[in-house]
Design a protein around this motif. Structure first.
Motif, PDB file in Angstrom:
ATOM      1  N   GLY A 112      44.090   9.943  18.136  1.00 32.42           N
ATOM      2  CA  GLY A 112      44.193   8.893  18.854  1.00 32.42           C
ATOM      3  C   GLY A 112      45.422   8.774  19.915  1.00 32.42           C
ATOM      4  O   GLY A 112      44.957   8.955  21.207  1.00 32.42           O
ATOM      5  N   PRO A 113      46.698   8.695  19.590  1.00 32.86           N
ATOM      6  CA  PRO A 113      47.667   8.577  20.608  1.00 32.86           C
ATOM      7  C   PRO A 113      47.714   9.974  21.316  1.00 32.86           C
ATOM      8  O   PRO A 113      48.020   9.910  22.608  1.00 32.86           O
ATOM      9  N   GLY A 114      47.401  10.867  20.806  1.00 34.48           N
ATOM     10  CA  GLY A 114      47.550  12.287  21.583  1.00 34.48           C
ATOM     11  C   GLY A 114      48.937  12.910  21.539  1.00 34.48           C
ATOM     12  O   GLY A 114      49.865  12.242  20.601  1.00 34.48           O
ATOM     13  N   LEU A 115      49.184  13.854  22.257  1.00 30.88           N
ATOM     14  CA  LEU A 115      50.580  14.385  22.447  1.00 30.88           C
ATOM     15  C   LEU A 115      51.402  13.431  22.846  1.00 30.88           C
ATOM     16  O   LEU A 115      51.267  12.934  23.867  1.00 30.88           O
ATOM     17  N   SER A 116      52.633  13.674  22.490  1.00 32.70           N
ATOM     18  CA  SER A 116      53.826  12.312  22.787  1.00 32.70           C
ATOM     19  C   SER A 116      54.454  12.990  24.089  1.00 32.70           C
ATOM     20  O   SER A 116      54.113  14.124  24.612  1.00 32.70           O
TER      21      SER A 116
END
Length: 211
Positions: free
Chosen positions: A165-169
């Motif tokens: 969902g959010p992916g890589l920070s």
């Protein structure tokens, strides 16, 4: 008793092997309890009847140079799949960044044979990578990502995947030597994190091992 290969369609397949038949084999790597009762574990035939410690010790002599890391800020259910695939491709270690707890069901008990390291924060993870001399590579779809398919993966690297969902920070993205993208040709914007991890690990295998 029907074997796994000959069980009729729809019937429950029996995993593993029964008690050892005939004189027991010699060797410290064999587990007397498994020889007596059978071995129903999720292991390849080479390791049938071996003790857990002996299997891990043998794997440790052959582990590859790549690591895998996944961010786990909201209990990502893909981690079990990542661990299972990392075991299949003999990754050095799996690193979990963020929450320590994760759903082990998808790992199919392979977490017992795969080294797993927890990092409470991105800073802690990056500190480990710097000390270990391991190149950090993010895997995500960013405008400046380079294609995984054409990238020369370092032998000693850690492939980092973001939460589903959010992916890589942003922290990992800024610290990574590069971010890599996986070519897609359909209508979906992204692929499952567990699937992406498997593709990236296999890309390393294709570049650095002889099959």
């Amino acid at each position: 008793m029907e074997s796994e290969a000959t069980a009729p369609w729809g019937a429950e397949r029996e995993v593993g092997v029964g008690p050892w038949e005939g004189p027991w084999p010699e060797g410290d790597h064999y587990d007397p309890e498994l020889l007596a009762q059978g071995d129903r574990r999720n292991v390849v035939d080479k390791y049938r009847y071996w003790s857990h410690a002996a299997i891990v010790a043998d794997l440790d002599t052959r582990r590859h140079g790549f690591h895998v890391a996944i961010e786990n800020w909201q209990h990502d259910f893909n981690i079990g799949t990542v661990v299972r695939t990392a075991n299949a491709f003999l990754a050095k270690e799996v690193h979990i960044i963020g929450k320590k707890r994760w759903n082990r069901r998808g790992a199919m008990v392979t977490d017992k044979y795969q080294h797993i390291r927890h990092h409470a924060s991105v800073e802690e993870f990056l500190g480990w990578a710097g000390t270990a001399g391991v190149v950090v590579l993010g895997v995500d779809l960013f405008p400046d990502s380079v294609p995984l398919e054409t990238y020369d993966l370092p032998r000693n690297c850690v492939l980092v995947f973001g939460q589903e969902g959010p992916g890589l920070s942003e922290q990992v993205r800024q610290a990574a030597e590069a971010t890599l993208s996986i070519a897609q040709f359909g209508s979906t914007r992204s692929i499952n994190a567990g699937v992406a991890a498997g593709i990236a690990m296999h890309a390393w295998i294709r570049q650095h091992t002889q099959v």
